[in-house]
Design a protein around this motif. Structure first.
Motif, mmCIF file in Angstrom:
data_model
loop_
_atom_site.group_PDB
_atom_site.id
_atom_site.type_symbol
_atom_site.label_atom_id
_atom_site.label_comp_id
_atom_site.label_asym_id
_atom_site.label_seq_id
_atom_site.Cartn_x
_atom_site.Cartn_y
_atom_site.Cartn_z
ATOM 1 N N SER A 167 0.643 -0.764 -0.298
ATOM 2 C CA SER A 167 -0.033 0.174 0.034
ATOM 3 C C SER A 167 0.042 1.264 -0.303
ATOM 4 O O SER A 167 1.711 1.139 0.454
ATOM 5 C CB SER A 167 -1.149 -0.226 1.185
ATOM 6 O OG SER A 167 -0.109 0.593 2.519
ATOM 7 N N ILE A 176 -4.383 0.313 -2.671
ATOM 8 C CA ILE A 176 -3.779 -0.741 -2.176
ATOM 9 C C ILE A 176 -3.419 -1.401 -3.620
ATOM 10 O O ILE A 176 -3.751 -1.048 -4.340
ATOM 11 C CB ILE A 176 -4.875 -1.508 -1.910
ATOM 12 C CG1 ILE A 176 -5.778 -0.613 -1.271
ATOM 13 C CG2 ILE A 176 -4.823 -2.883 -1.953
ATOM 14 C CD1 ILE A 176 -5.013 -1.269 0.407
ATOM 15 N N SER A 178 -1.270 -3.816 -6.293
ATOM 16 C CA SER A 178 -1.291 -5.328 -7.116
ATOM 17 C C SER A 178 0.044 -5.896 -7.685
ATOM 18 O O SER A 178 0.615 -5.539 -7.760
ATOM 19 C CB SER A 178 -1.781 -5.228 -8.267
ATOM 20 O OG SER A 178 -2.289 -6.717 -8.709
ATOM 21 N N GLN A 189 -3.825 -8.151 -0.578
ATOM 22 C CA GLN A 189 -5.762 -9.137 0.221
ATOM 23 C C GLN A 189 -5.798 -8.553 1.379
ATOM 24 O O GLN A 189 -6.409 -7.950 2.152
ATOM 25 C CB GLN A 189 -5.996 -10.082 -0.215
ATOM 26 C CG GLN A 189 -6.098 -10.376 -1.966
ATOM 27 C CD GLN A 189 -5.753 -12.110 -1.708
ATOM 28 O OE1 GLN A 189 -5.783 -12.949 -1.007
ATOM 29 N NE2 GLN A 189 -6.514 -12.405 -2.822
ATOM 30 N N GLU A 192 -5.559 -4.642 2.186
ATOM 31 C CA GLU A 192 -7.213 -4.323 1.858
ATOM 32 C C GLU A 192 -7.683 -3.884 3.312
ATOM 33 O O GLU A 192 -8.829 -3.560 3.049
ATOM 34 C CB GLU A 192 -7.407 -4.596 0.597
ATOM 35 C CG GLU A 192 -8.839 -3.757 -0.121
ATOM 36 C CD GLU A 192 -9.246 -4.559 -1.220
ATOM 37 O OE1 GLU A 192 -9.216 -3.608 -2.542
ATOM 38 O OE2 GLU A 192 -9.667 -5.767 -1.046
ATOM 39 N N THR A 196 -10.208 -1.589 5.121
ATOM 40 C CA THR A 196 -11.512 -1.389 4.869
ATOM 41 C C THR A 196 -12.430 -1.621 6.529
ATOM 42 O O THR A 196 -13.433 -0.573 5.985
ATOM 43 C CB THR A 196 -11.693 -2.421 3.679
ATOM 44 O OG1 THR A 196 -11.068 -2.237 2.574
ATOM 45 C CG2 THR A 196 -13.695 -2.712 3.558
ATOM 46 N N GLN A 206 -9.879 4.802 -1.156
ATOM 47 C CA GLN A 206 -9.297 3.376 -1.957
ATOM 48 C C GLN A 206 -8.990 3.717 -3.277
ATOM 49 O O GLN A 206 -9.858 4.407 -4.266
ATOM 50 C CB GLN A 206 -10.217 2.651 -1.553
ATOM 51 C CG GLN A 206 -9.486 2.086 0.019
ATOM 52 C CD GLN A 206 -9.878 0.244 0.551
ATOM 53 O OE1 GLN A 206 -9.723 -0.259 -0.415
ATOM 54 N NE2 GLN A 206 -9.448 0.270 1.474
ATOM 55 N N GLY A 209 -6.439 -1.585 -5.633
ATOM 56 C CA GLY A 209 -7.027 -2.465 -5.559
ATOM 57 C C GLY A 209 -6.225 -3.964 -6.181
ATOM 58 O O GLY A 209 -5.324 -3.796 -7.250
ATOM 59 N N TRP A 210 -5.940 -4.874 -5.521
ATOM 60 C CA TRP A 210 -5.465 -6.089 -5.138
ATOM 61 C C TRP A 210 -5.710 -6.867 -6.742
ATOM 62 O O TRP A 210 -5.164 -7.306 -7.119
ATOM 63 C CB TRP A 210 -5.586 -7.571 -4.560
ATOM 64 C CG TRP A 210 -6.602 -7.538 -4.164
ATOM 65 C CD1 TRP A 210 -7.530 -7.270 -2.766
ATOM 66 C CD2 TRP A 210 -7.199 -8.932 -4.614
ATOM 67 N NE1 TRP A 210 -8.795 -7.699 -3.263
ATOM 68 C CE2 TRP A 210 -8.201 -8.805 -4.053
ATOM 69 C CE3 TRP A 210 -6.693 -9.795 -5.336
ATOM 70 C CZ2 TRP A 210 -8.850 -10.382 -4.136
ATOM 71 C CZ3 TRP A 210 -7.723 -10.513 -5.928
ATOM 72 C CH2 TRP A 210 -9.168 -10.505 -5.332
ATOM 73 N N SER A 212 -6.562 -5.624 -9.274
ATOM 74 C CA SER A 212 -6.071 -4.372 -10.853
ATOM 75 C C SER A 212 -4.305 -4.975 -11.401
ATOM 76 O O SER A 212 -4.255 -5.523 -10.886
ATOM 77 C CB SER A 212 -6.295 -3.695 -10.135
ATOM 78 O OG SER A 212 -7.339 -2.850 -10.228
#
Length: 412
Positions: A167, A176, A178, A189, A192, A196, A206, A209-210, A212
């Motif tokens: 991150s 977050i 990837s 994960q 995140e 969250t 955010q 994302g993981w 993406s």
């Protein structure tokens, strides 16, 4: 189980690499490092087998050095344990941990029940240190019979040590990332999940994302307010930097993203293994690539929030030139990790330039990198030296091991 009560914390924010550090997230090495063996360390992306007790001592000293400078230190596993007090978070964590296709229905069903019965502390250990085939007491069937007893059903995460990778904060939003390597995917994960579901980060917006396109935090440098550099190479893909740039521009977080192609070699895995900032106008840099490193300045022709962003990509030019222009300064001072090729290569391998700035002209570095540290001090940088004989076995320095959550903003 009840969710912990939310308590207001400081605003989470970072717009540079050198604004005074107020809060940082670290991960103290744990049982996951004890799972490394000559049989699996390559697959789990560690170059050696660390002496875990010594690595913990070195990490404790690192954390204390930060506290001594009035930096709040957040522990990733403590945050994760507190997050897993939420039943919703537990279910998501268990589901993602068991999503691999190698388990089979019988074993997956058993492990789901086993993990659901664990306390938050136990679940944190299982998710970070992993579960071996010979450690299960049920779910026996075809899969458990055919797997080697020492095969992991849930892999350990030894690279959690490097919290920067999963991150990165861009102003008041957290990206977050990837991670490209399968051995590291679950790190993002879990990260995140914390951002969250942990009460401290309630309402945090955010990016990325993981799931993406691949972007790793070690490739992302906040050069200054409105300027982000992203390395593109072994771990961050061209599609990843495009997606990241679009999101940053859409949110109005930057006016320029520098896409920086880097050599795809083990010692230069991320951009921060080549270059890190130690002042508002100074970088410590690996000299063997300093004169060849280039960047494409990416800007946006649309207004923030426009759903049809148009990216403008400039031709490649020397990285230091492109960076200085984007930052609105005459030039970036360059401090080399070493002048002679032998010293430069050795200290590059030992992460001589993977420094963590605590404030302008104050940086944490491994004590073993004498040549680099001497050059930093000669350039007016205060060096906070930490031991790293075992921490460095995963090929990461102080910057890799830290995710700044709160920094003082720099003047625009």
């Amino acid at each position: 189980m009840s969710t912990p009560t939310a308590t207001p914390g400081p605003a989470h924010f970072a717009d540079s690499e050198v604004g005074r550090l107020r809060t940082v997230m670290l991960h103290r090495p744990g049982d996951e490092l004890k799972r490394l063996t000559p049989r699996n360390n390559d697959r789990l992306l560690f170059d050696g087998l660390p002496w875990v007790a010594r690595a913990q001592e070195e990490h404790d000293a690192f954390a204390q050095a930060l506290r001594d400078r009035d930096v709040e230190v957040l522990c990733l596993t403590q945050l994760l344990t507190e997050t897993l007090a939420s039943e919703q978070a537990r279910l998501r964590a268990i589901t993602t941990a068991l999503a691999g296709l190698h388990l089979g229905d019988t074993l997956r069903g058993y492990l789901a029940r086993f993990l659901a019965d664990a306390s938050p502390e136990e679940l944190t250990t299982h998710l970070t240190a992993g579960i071996r085939n010979d450690e299960v007491r049920g779910g026996h069937g075809l899969v458990t019979s055919l797997l080697d007893p020492h095969d992991f059903l849930v892999d350990p995460l030894p690279n959690l040590l490097f919290t920067r990778d999963s991150s990165v904060w861009v102003r008041d939003r957290v990206a977050i990332t990837s991670l490209a390597m399968p051995a590291r995917r679950r790190e993002t994960q879990l990260t995140e999940l914390i951002y969250t579901d942990h009460p401290r980060f309630a309402g945090t917006r955010q990016l990325h994302g993981w799931a993406s396109e691949h972007v790793e935090g070690g490739d992302v440098l906040l050069l200054g307010p409105g300027v982000v550099a992203v390395g593109v190479g072994e771990r961050t893909t061209p599609a990843g930097v495009e997606r990241f740039a679009r999101q940053v521009f859409h949110a109005g977080l930057a006016h320029t993203v520098l896409a920086v192609p880097i050599a795809q070699e083990r010692a230069t895995m991320h951009l921060d293994t080549i270059c890190t900032l130690v002042d508002v106008d100074a970088v410590v840099m690996y000299p063997n690539v300093a004169d060849t490193l280039e960047a494409h300045a990416v800007t946006c022709a649309s207004e923030p929030g426009d759903p049809d962003l148009v990216l403008q990509v400039a031709p490649a030019e020397p990285f230091l030139v492109a960076a200085a222009r984007a930052m609105g300064i005459d030039a970036l001072r360059r401090i080399d990790t070493g002048l002679d090729p032998v010293t430069a290569e050795r200290e590059q391998w030992d992460d001589g330039n993977n420094t963590l700035a605590l404030a302008p002209r104050v940086a944490v570095a491994y004590e073993r990198n004498d040549g680099t540290n001497d050059r930093l001090e000669a350039a007016g940088i205060e060096v906070v030296r930490i031991a790293g004989s075992e921490l460095g076995s995963g090929r990461g320095g102080p910057r890799c091991m830290s995710c700044p959550v709160v920094r003082d903003p720099l003047p625009e």
